[in-house]
Design a protein around this motif. Structure first.
Motif, PDB file in Angstrom:
ATOM      1  N   CYS A 157       0.833  -1.209   0.000  1.00  0.00           N
ATOM      2  CA  CYS A 157       0.000   0.000   0.000  1.00  0.00           C
ATOM      3  C   CYS A 157       0.869   1.262   0.000  1.00  0.00           C
ATOM      4  O   CYS A 157       1.999   1.251   0.483  1.00  0.00           O
ATOM      5  CB  CYS A 157      -0.911   0.020   1.226  1.00  0.00           C
ATOM      6  N   ASP A 158       0.324   2.340  -0.547  1.00  0.00           N
ATOM      7  CA  ASP A 158       0.985   3.647  -0.517  1.00  0.00           C
ATOM      8  C   ASP A 158       0.330   4.479   0.585  1.00  0.00           C
ATOM      9  O   ASP A 158      -0.823   4.894   0.471  1.00  0.00           O
ATOM     10  CB  ASP A 158       0.854   4.349  -1.870  1.00  0.00           C
ATOM     11  N   LEU A 159       1.090   4.692   1.660  1.00  0.00           N
ATOM     12  CA  LEU A 159       0.601   5.450   2.814  1.00  0.00           C
ATOM     13  C   LEU A 159       1.475   6.688   3.037  1.00  0.00           C
ATOM     14  O   LEU A 159       1.602   7.181   4.162  1.00  0.00           O
ATOM     15  CB  LEU A 159       0.595   4.552   4.055  1.00  0.00           C
ATOM     16  N   THR A 160       2.020   7.207   1.960  1.00  0.00           N
ATOM     17  CA  THR A 160       2.906   8.363   2.041  1.00  0.00           C
ATOM     18  C   THR A 160       2.177   9.562   2.653  1.00  0.00           C
ATOM     19  O   THR A 160       1.063   9.906   2.249  1.00  0.00           O
ATOM     20  CB  THR A 160       3.418   8.730   0.636  1.00  0.00           C
ATOM     21  N   LEU A 161       2.812  10.164   3.642  1.00  0.00           N
ATOM     22  CA  LEU A 161       2.325  11.396   4.273  1.00  0.00           C
ATOM     23  C   LEU A 161       0.923  11.269   4.870  1.00  0.00           C
ATOM     24  O   LEU A 161       0.175  12.247   4.954  1.00  0.00           O
ATOM     25  CB  LEU A 161       2.344  12.564   3.266  1.00  0.00           C
ATOM     26  N   ILE A 162       0.550  10.064   5.301  1.00  0.00           N
ATOM     27  CA  ILE A 162      -0.727   9.956   6.017  1.00  0.00           C
ATOM     28  C   ILE A 162      -0.594  10.609   7.393  1.00  0.00           C
ATOM     29  O   ILE A 162       0.498  10.721   7.953  1.00  0.00           O
ATOM     30  CB  ILE A 162      -1.185   8.494   6.187  1.00  0.00           C
ATOM     31  N   ASP A 163      -1.710  11.064   7.924  1.00  0.00           N
ATOM     32  CA  ASP A 163      -1.778  11.558   9.298  1.00  0.00           C
ATOM     33  C   ASP A 163      -2.508  10.516  10.135  1.00  0.00           C
ATOM     34  O   ASP A 163      -3.506   9.939   9.683  1.00  0.00           O
ATOM     35  CB  ASP A 163      -2.539  12.884   9.374  1.00  0.00           C
ATOM     36  N   VAL A 164      -2.013  10.302  11.349  1.00  0.00           N
ATOM     37  CA  VAL A 164      -2.654   9.340  12.254  1.00  0.00           C
ATOM     38  C   VAL A 164      -3.034  10.047  13.561  1.00  0.00           C
ATOM     39  O   VAL A 164      -2.949   9.477  14.643  1.00  0.00           O
ATOM     40  CB  VAL A 164      -1.735   8.128  12.529  1.00  0.00           C
ATOM     41  N   ASP A 165      -3.476  11.271  13.444  1.00  0.00           N
ATOM     42  CA  ASP A 165      -3.760  12.108  14.616  1.00  0.00           C
ATOM     43  C   ASP A 165      -4.744  11.434  15.573  1.00  0.00           C
ATOM     44  O   ASP A 165      -5.872  11.100  15.183  1.00  0.00           O
ATOM     45  CB  ASP A 165      -4.336  13.460  14.187  1.00  0.00           C
ATOM     46  N   TYR A 166      -4.294  11.236  16.807  1.00  0.00           N
ATOM     47  CA  TYR A 166      -5.137  10.695  17.886  1.00  0.00           C
ATOM     48  C   TYR A 166      -5.701   9.309  17.569  1.00  0.00           C
ATOM     49  O   TYR A 166      -6.675   8.868  18.195  1.00  0.00           O
ATOM     50  CB  TYR A 166      -6.280  11.674  18.212  1.00  0.00           C
ATOM     51  N   SER A 167      -5.128   8.634  16.598  1.00  0.00           N
ATOM     52  CA  SER A 167      -5.603   7.296  16.247  1.00  0.00           C
ATOM     53  C   SER A 167      -4.920   6.232  17.101  1.00  0.00           C
ATOM     54  O   SER A 167      -3.830   6.441  17.631  1.00  0.00           O
ATOM     55  CB  SER A 167      -5.362   7.009  14.761  1.00  0.00           C
ATOM     56  N   ARG A 168      -5.579   5.081  17.222  1.00  0.00           N
ATOM     57  CA  ARG A 168      -5.030   3.953  17.987  1.00  0.00           C
ATOM     58  C   ARG A 168      -4.650   2.853  17.019  1.00  0.00           C
ATOM     59  O   ARG A 168      -5.461   2.416  16.199  1.00  0.00           O
ATOM     60  CB  ARG A 168      -6.071   3.448  18.991  1.00  0.00           C
ATOM     61  N   LEU A 169      -3.398   2.423  17.120  1.00  0.00           N
ATOM     62  CA  LEU A 169      -2.900   1.360  16.248  1.00  0.00           C
ATOM     63  C   LEU A 169      -2.433   0.208  17.116  1.00  0.00           C
ATOM     64  O   LEU A 169      -1.473   0.344  17.879  1.00  0.00           O
ATOM     65  CB  LEU A 169      -1.761   1.871  15.367  1.00  0.00           C
ATOM     66  N   GLN A 170      -3.117  -0.911  17.013  1.00  0.00           N
ATOM     67  CA  GLN A 170      -2.847  -2.053  17.884  1.00  0.00           C
ATOM     68  C   GLN A 170      -2.566  -3.299  17.043  1.00  0.00           C
ATOM     69  O   GLN A 170      -3.417  -3.769  16.304  1.00  0.00           O
ATOM     70  CB  GLN A 170      -4.045  -2.305  18.816  1.00  0.00           C
ATOM     71  N   ARG A 171      -1.331  -3.782  17.131  1.00  0.00           N
ATOM     72  CA  ARG A 171      -0.927  -5.060  16.516  1.00  0.00           C
ATOM     73  C   ARG A 171      -1.178  -5.082  15.002  1.00  0.00           C
ATOM     74  O   ARG A 171      -1.751  -6.016  14.464  1.00  0.00           O
ATOM     75  CB  ARG A 171      -1.631  -6.239  17.201  1.00  0.00           C
ATOM     76  N   ASN A 172      -0.690  -4.041  14.323  1.00  0.00           N
ATOM     77  CA  ASN A 172      -0.850  -3.972  12.874  1.00  0.00           C
ATOM     78  C   ASN A 172       0.447  -4.340  12.159  1.00  0.00           C
ATOM     79  O   ASN A 172       1.542  -4.154  12.699  1.00  0.00           O
ATOM     80  CB  ASN A 172      -1.297  -2.570  12.461  1.00  0.00           C
ATOM     81  N   GLN A 173       0.300  -4.852  10.927  1.00  0.00           N
ATOM     82  CA  GLN A 173       1.454  -5.277  10.153  1.00  0.00           C
ATOM     83  C   GLN A 173       1.436  -4.604   8.782  1.00  0.00           C
ATOM     84  O   GLN A 173       0.395  -4.542   8.128  1.00  0.00           O
ATOM     85  CB  GLN A 173       1.450  -6.798   9.986  1.00  0.00           C
ATOM     86  N   PHE A 174       2.614  -4.114   8.379  1.00  0.00           N
ATOM     87  CA  PHE A 174       2.780  -3.454   7.093  1.00  0.00           C
ATOM     88  C   PHE A 174       3.845  -4.202   6.303  1.00  0.00           C
ATOM     89  O   PHE A 174       4.968  -4.378   6.771  1.00  0.00           O
ATOM     90  CB  PHE A 174       3.214  -2.001   7.289  1.00  0.00           C
ATOM     91  N   GLU A 175       3.495  -4.643   5.103  1.00  0.00           N
ATOM     92  CA  GLU A 175       4.427  -5.419   4.287  1.00  0.00           C
ATOM     93  C   GLU A 175       4.561  -4.788   2.912  1.00  0.00           C
ATOM     94  O   GLU A 175       3.554  -4.551   2.222  1.00  0.00           O
ATOM     95  CB  GLU A 175       3.933  -6.860   4.153  1.00  0.00           C
ATOM     96  N   GLU A 176       5.823  -4.467   2.538  1.00  0.00           N
ATOM     97  CA  GLU A 176       6.121  -3.877   1.232  1.00  0.00           C
ATOM     98  C   GLU A 176       5.296  -2.609   0.995  1.00  0.00           C
ATOM     99  O   GLU A 176       4.788  -2.372  -0.114  1.00  0.00           O
ATOM    100  CB  GLU A 176       5.868  -4.894   0.102  1.00  0.00           C
ATOM    101  N   CYS A 177       5.171  -1.789   2.022  1.00  0.00           N
ATOM    102  CA  CYS A 177       4.384  -0.565   1.917  1.00  0.00           C
ATOM    103  C   CYS A 177       5.278   0.672   1.825  1.00  0.00           C
ATOM    104  O   CYS A 177       6.411   0.682   2.300  1.00  0.00           O
ATOM    105  CB  CYS A 177       3.451  -0.413   3.122  1.00  0.00           C
ATOM    106  N   LYS A 178       4.735   1.716   1.219  1.00  0.00           N
ATOM    107  CA  LYS A 178       5.425   3.005   1.113  1.00  0.00           C
ATOM    108  C   LYS A 178       4.828   3.925   2.181  1.00  0.00           C
ATOM    109  O   LYS A 178       3.637   4.267   2.124  1.00  0.00           O
ATOM    110  CB  LYS A 178       5.199   3.571  -0.290  1.00  0.00           C
ATOM    111  N   LEU A 179       5.656   4.293   3.164  1.00  0.00           N
ATOM    112  CA  LEU A 179       5.172   5.057   4.323  1.00  0.00           C
ATOM    113  C   LEU A 179       6.037   6.295   4.536  1.00  0.00           C
ATOM    114  O   LEU A 179       6.393   6.644   5.659  1.00  0.00           O
ATOM    115  CB  LEU A 179       5.204   4.174   5.568  1.00  0.00           C
ATOM    116  N   ILE A 180       6.365   6.984   3.474  1.00  0.00           N
ATOM    117  CA  ILE A 180       7.305   8.106   3.554  1.00  0.00           C
ATOM    118  C   ILE A 180       6.671   9.285   4.303  1.00  0.00           C
ATOM    119  O   ILE A 180       5.526   9.651   4.059  1.00  0.00           O
ATOM    120  CB  ILE A 180       7.734   8.538   2.143  1.00  0.00           C
TER     121      ILE A 180
END
Length: 199
Positions: free
Chosen positions: A60-83
């Motif tokens: 997935c392309d997640l470049t420049l996403i905002d995660v303001d006040y979000s909760r991330l629990q036990r997530n996995q990212f594979e071959e993703c673009k997260l610049i």
């Protein structure tokens, strides 16, 4: 304005999302549990007060996403673009795994990333200031120009990692695993003279 595939305040459980394009949008107060995202483009989208629990992101392309006040629990990212993601803006991060991802210009400042996984990634100029990387798996990741300042690297595994600049005096190194020849970089900044033995 495009129609969003996610409704504010809704819950999505065990859903499969493939090929979605949601860019420069705002997704608010949505819960995703055990969802899989494949070949999706969420670049520059704001995920505000969202919850991602036991989700997987693949290619997935997640470049420049905002995660303001979000909760991330036990997530996995594979071959993703997260610049350019500032994870420090999240409300909570509970265990996270990155494999084969581009994490360049990411900020993990002051986060508890105990047992996090960052393997085979590119983390160019990523910031790990005041970050807890206790028991983290950072094997085979390229940390070129990354910043480690007052970082807890107790029992972290950096075998096969490269281009890291970790000042021993400014970070916590206890049973941290490194491999040669890259580990020679740990001597940088020390007031020592290192010579090759003469034959």
């Amino acid at each position: 304005m495009m129609s969003l595939p996610f409704d504010s305040g809704e819950e999505y459980i065990e859903q499969q999302f493939s090929g979605l394009t949601v860019t420069q949008e705002e997704v608010t107060a949505v819960t995703f549990e055990e969802c899989t995202f494949t070949n999706c483009n969420f670049s520059e989208t704001q995920f505000i007060r969202c919850t991602f629990r036991d989700c997987q992101f693949k290619n997935c392309d997640l470049t420049l996403i905002d995660v303001d006040y979000s909760r991330l629990q036990r997530n996995q990212f594979e071959e993703c673009k997260l610049i350019g993601v500032n994870w420090a803006k999240a409300g909570q991060i509970q265990w996270i795994k990155f494999h084969g991802c581009n994490l360049s210009y990411n900020t993990f400042m002051e986060l508890d990333l105990n047992k996090a996984v960052l393997t085979h990634c590119l983390a160019k100029e990523a910031t790990f200031a005041e970050t807890n990387l206790t028991d983290a798996n950072c094997t085979d990741t390229d940390f070129v120009d990354g910043r480690f300042i007052h970082t807890n690297l107790t029992r972290a595994d950096f075998r096969g990692a490269k281009n890291y600049a970790i000042a021993a005096a400014e970070n916590t190194l206890k049973q941290t695993k490194f491999s040669l020849p890259e580990a020679i970089a740990l001597l940088d900044g020390l007031d020592i003279i290192l010579e090759n033995p003469t034959s």
